[in-house]
Design a protein around this motif. Structure first.
Motif, PDB file in Angstrom:
ATOM      1  N   ALA A   1      27.134  56.160  38.774  1.00  0.00           N
ATOM      2  CA  ALA A   1      26.543  56.512  37.417  1.00  0.00           C
ATOM      3  C   ALA A   1      26.730  55.119  36.768  1.00  0.00           C
ATOM      4  O   ALA A   1      26.232  54.967  35.332  1.00  0.00           O
ATOM      5  N   LEU A   2      27.034  53.681  37.532  1.00  0.00           N
ATOM      6  CA  LEU A   2      27.281  52.258  36.946  1.00  0.00           C
ATOM      7  C   LEU A   2      25.855  51.726  36.276  1.00  0.00           C
ATOM      8  O   LEU A   2      25.728  51.022  35.537  1.00  0.00           O
ATOM      9  N   MET A   3      24.942  52.352  37.822  1.00  0.00           N
ATOM     10  CA  MET A   3      23.910  51.029  37.370  1.00  0.00           C
ATOM     11  C   MET A   3      22.815  51.875  36.130  1.00  0.00           C
ATOM     12  O   MET A   3      21.760  50.847  35.814  1.00  0.00           O
ATOM     13  N   ASN A   4      22.638  53.112  36.152  1.00  0.00           N
ATOM     14  CA  ASN A   4      21.581  53.565  35.024  1.00  0.00           C
ATOM     15  C   ASN A   4      21.721  53.378  34.217  1.00  0.00           C
ATOM     16  O   ASN A   4      21.495  53.747  32.554  1.00  0.00           O
ATOM     17  N   LYS A   5      23.040  51.812  33.196  1.00  0.00           N
ATOM     18  CA  LYS A   5      23.105  51.585  31.603  1.00  0.00           C
ATOM     19  C   LYS A   5      21.492  50.637  31.145  1.00  0.00           C
ATOM     20  O   LYS A   5      21.328  50.275  32.421  1.00  0.00           O
ATOM     21  N   PRO A   6      21.514  50.371  30.886  1.00  0.00           N
ATOM     22  CA  PRO A   6      19.794  49.516  30.012  1.00  0.00           C
ATOM     23  C   PRO A   6      20.427  48.405  30.918  1.00  0.00           C
ATOM     24  O   PRO A   6      18.615  47.687  30.997  1.00  0.00           O
ATOM     25  N   ALA A   7      21.107  47.619  29.868  1.00  0.00           N
ATOM     26  CA  ALA A   7      21.739  46.319  30.836  1.00  0.00           C
ATOM     27  C   ALA A   7      21.720  46.231  31.716  1.00  0.00           C
ATOM     28  O   ALA A   7      22.703  46.250  32.389  1.00  0.00           O
ATOM     29  N   ASP A   8      21.464  45.368  32.668  1.00  0.00           N
ATOM     30  CA  ASP A   8      21.341  45.156  34.491  1.00  0.00           C
ATOM     31  C   ASP A   8      21.482  43.605  34.236  1.00  0.00           C
ATOM     32  O   ASP A   8      20.607  43.231  33.973  1.00  0.00           O
ATOM     33  N   PHE A   9      22.555  43.410  35.107  1.00  0.00           N
ATOM     34  CA  PHE A   9      21.921  41.910  35.408  1.00  0.00           C
ATOM     35  C   PHE A   9      22.408  42.021  36.889  1.00  0.00           C
ATOM     36  O   PHE A   9      23.531  42.346  37.966  1.00  0.00           O
ATOM     37  N   LYS A  10      21.671  40.952  37.412  1.00  0.00           N
ATOM     38  CA  LYS A  10      21.680  40.386  38.448  1.00  0.00           C
ATOM     39  C   LYS A  10      22.604  40.124  38.818  1.00  0.00           C
ATOM     40  O   LYS A  10      23.050  40.105  40.313  1.00  0.00           O
ATOM     41  N   ASP A  11      23.387  39.235  39.092  1.00  0.00           N
ATOM     42  CA  ASP A  11      24.351  37.884  39.328  1.00  0.00           C
ATOM     43  C   ASP A  11      25.715  38.228  38.250  1.00  0.00           C
ATOM     44  O   ASP A  11      25.576  36.835  37.329  1.00  0.00           O
ATOM     45  N   PRO A  12      25.979  38.898  37.928  1.00  0.00           N
ATOM     46  CA  PRO A  12      27.368  39.561  37.071  1.00  0.00           C
ATOM     47  C   PRO A  12      27.687  38.426  36.607  1.00  0.00           C
ATOM     48  O   PRO A  12      28.399  37.918  35.598  1.00  0.00           O
ATOM     49  N   LYS A  13      28.799  38.200  38.059  1.00  0.00           N
ATOM     50  CA  LYS A  13      29.744  37.242  38.385  1.00  0.00           C
ATOM     51  C   LYS A  13      29.451  35.928  37.442  1.00  0.00           C
ATOM     52  O   LYS A  13      30.286  35.445  36.856  1.00  0.00           O
ATOM     53  N   LYS A  14      27.819  35.045  38.162  1.00  0.00           N
ATOM     54  CA  LYS A  14      27.553  33.764  37.477  1.00  0.00           C
ATOM     55  C   LYS A  14      27.272  33.886  35.708  1.00  0.00           C
ATOM     56  O   LYS A  14      27.543  33.245  35.306  1.00  0.00           O
ATOM     57  N   THR A  15      26.833  35.349  35.708  1.00  0.00           N
ATOM     58  CA  THR A  15      26.322  35.378  34.417  1.00  0.00           C
ATOM     59  C   THR A  15      27.962  35.352  32.931  1.00  0.00           C
ATOM     60  O   THR A  15      27.407  34.284  32.669  1.00  0.00           O
ATOM     61  N   LEU A  16      28.881  35.388  34.296  1.00  0.00           N
ATOM     62  CA  LEU A  16      30.009  36.042  33.611  1.00  0.00           C
ATOM     63  C   LEU A  16      30.711  34.576  33.405  1.00  0.00           C
ATOM     64  O   LEU A  16      31.092  33.693  31.992  1.00  0.00           O
ATOM     65  N   ARG A  17      30.887  33.536  34.377  1.00  0.00           N
ATOM     66  CA  ARG A  17      31.338  32.412  34.337  1.00  0.00           C
ATOM     67  C   ARG A  17      30.895  31.606  33.029  1.00  0.00           C
ATOM     68  O   ARG A  17      31.197  30.886  32.724  1.00  0.00           O
ATOM     69  N   GLY A  18      29.371  31.385  33.383  1.00  0.00           N
ATOM     70  CA  GLY A  18      28.964  30.736  32.173  1.00  0.00           C
ATOM     71  C   GLY A  18      28.965  31.131  31.303  1.00  0.00           C
ATOM     72  O   GLY A  18      28.990  30.138  29.862  1.00  0.00           O
ATOM     73  N   TYR A  19      29.209  31.913  30.656  1.00  0.00           N
ATOM     74  CA  TYR A  19      29.531  32.471  29.475  1.00  0.00           C
ATOM     75  C   TYR A  19      30.751  32.324  28.799  1.00  0.00           C
ATOM     76  O   TYR A  19      31.321  31.196  27.806  1.00  0.00           O
ATOM     77  N   PHE A  20      32.437  31.529  29.950  1.00  0.00           N
ATOM     78  CA  PHE A  20      32.974  31.369  29.899  1.00  0.00           C
ATOM     79  C   PHE A  20      33.225  29.959  29.800  1.00  0.00           C
ATOM     80  O   PHE A  20      33.777  29.611  28.879  1.00  0.00           O
ATOM     81  N   GLU A  21      31.608  30.059  30.270  1.00  0.00           N
ATOM     82  CA  GLU A  21      32.218  28.195  30.375  1.00  0.00           C
ATOM     83  C   GLU A  21      31.661  27.502  28.779  1.00  0.00           C
ATOM     84  O   GLU A  21      32.417  26.729  28.526  1.00  0.00           O
ATOM     85  N   ARG A  22      30.460  28.315  28.193  1.00  0.00           N
ATOM     86  CA  ARG A  22      30.356  27.831  27.588  1.00  0.00           C
ATOM     87  C   ARG A  22      31.415  28.271  26.380  1.00  0.00           C
ATOM     88  O   ARG A  22      31.353  27.227  25.110  1.00  0.00           O
ATOM     89  N   GLU A  23      31.808  28.749  26.347  1.00  0.00           N
ATOM     90  CA  GLU A  23      33.661  29.526  25.068  1.00  0.00           C
ATOM     91  C   GLU A  23      33.890  27.629  25.773  1.00  0.00           C
ATOM     92  O   GLU A  23      35.704  27.881  24.937  1.00  0.00           O
ATOM     93  N   GLY A  24      34.424  27.550  26.742  1.00  0.00           N
ATOM     94  CA  GLY A  24      34.716  26.304  27.416  1.00  0.00           C
ATOM     95  C   GLY A  24      36.807  27.378  27.479  1.00  0.00           C
ATOM     96  O   GLY A  24      37.968  26.141  28.053  1.00  0.00           O
ATOM     97  N   VAL A  25      36.215  28.224  28.369  1.00  0.00           N
ATOM     98  CA  VAL A  25      37.571  29.126  29.201  1.00  0.00           C
ATOM     99  C   VAL A  25      37.325  29.231  30.454  1.00  0.00           C
ATOM    100  O   VAL A  25      36.593  29.498  30.624  1.00  0.00           O
ATOM    101  N   GLU A  26      38.176  28.775  31.019  1.00  0.00           N
ATOM    102  CA  GLU A  26      37.907  29.466  32.387  1.00  0.00           C
ATOM    103  C   GLU A  26      38.572  30.670  32.833  1.00  0.00           C
ATOM    104  O   GLU A  26      39.317  31.813  32.558  1.00  0.00           O
ATOM    105  N   LEU A  27      37.308  31.250  33.855  1.00  0.00           N
ATOM    106  CA  LEU A  27      37.392  32.918  33.413  1.00  0.00           C
ATOM    107  C   LEU A  27      38.056  32.837  35.279  1.00  0.00           C
ATOM    108  O   LEU A  27      38.389  32.390  36.218  1.00  0.00           O
ATOM    109  N   GLU A  28      39.396  34.231  35.145  1.00  0.00           N
ATOM    110  CA  GLU A  28      40.136  33.981  35.816  1.00  0.00           C
ATOM    111  C   GLU A  28      40.165  35.550  35.843  1.00  0.00           C
ATOM    112  O   GLU A  28      40.526  36.708  35.059  1.00  0.00           O
ATOM    113  N   PHE A  29      39.913  35.810  36.740  1.00  0.00           N
ATOM    114  CA  PHE A  29      39.913  38.105  37.502  1.00  0.00           C
ATOM    115  C   PHE A  29      41.737  37.728  38.047  1.00  0.00           C
ATOM    116  O   PHE A  29      42.072  36.675  38.490  1.00  0.00           O
ATOM    117  N   THR A  30      42.374  38.420  37.053  1.00  0.00           N
ATOM    118  CA  THR A  30      43.483  39.047  38.047  1.00  0.00           C
ATOM    119  C   THR A  30      43.274  40.643  38.277  1.00  0.00           C
ATOM    120  O   THR A  30      42.599  41.584  38.095  1.00  0.00           O
TER     121      THR A  30
END
Length: 104
Positions: A1-30
């Protein structure tokens, strides 16, 4: 059910890490574990660096592998940032930066 949304990201971890880096925040998953045997699950959370009154937390849960929970969490994070309209504008800037670096 997760995959049928319009926004699909090839590499979500890389995309998210890039966003965090631009924001100057370290990406930390708990990642936490709960349950045993067949009821065992991994729960992954990450607080998104958004300028909102209350913290916005992305979450991913799986009964499979730990890395699947992290991936689900990253995907949820990307979708949330996209919903706030901040992910794509950053992506465009990243593309421009990448192009500029190649030309340099």
């Amino acid at each position: 059910a997760l995959m049928n949304k319009p926004a699909d990201f090839k590499d979500p971890k890389k995309t998210l890490r890039g966003y965090f880096e631009r924001e100057g925040v370290e990406l930390e998953f708990t990642v936490t574990e709960s349950g045993l045997g067949k009821n065992h699950t991994y729960i992954c959370k990450v607080e998104l660096p958004l300028d909102t009154p209350a913290p916005v937390v992305a979450e991913g849960t799986t009964s499979g592998k730990k890395k699947d929970a992290v991936l689900a969490c990253a995907l949820h994070g990307c979708r949330l940032l996209d919903a706030y309209g901040v992910l794509r504008s950053s992506k465009r800037n990243e593309d421009i930066e990448t192009r500029n670096q190649r030309m340099a």
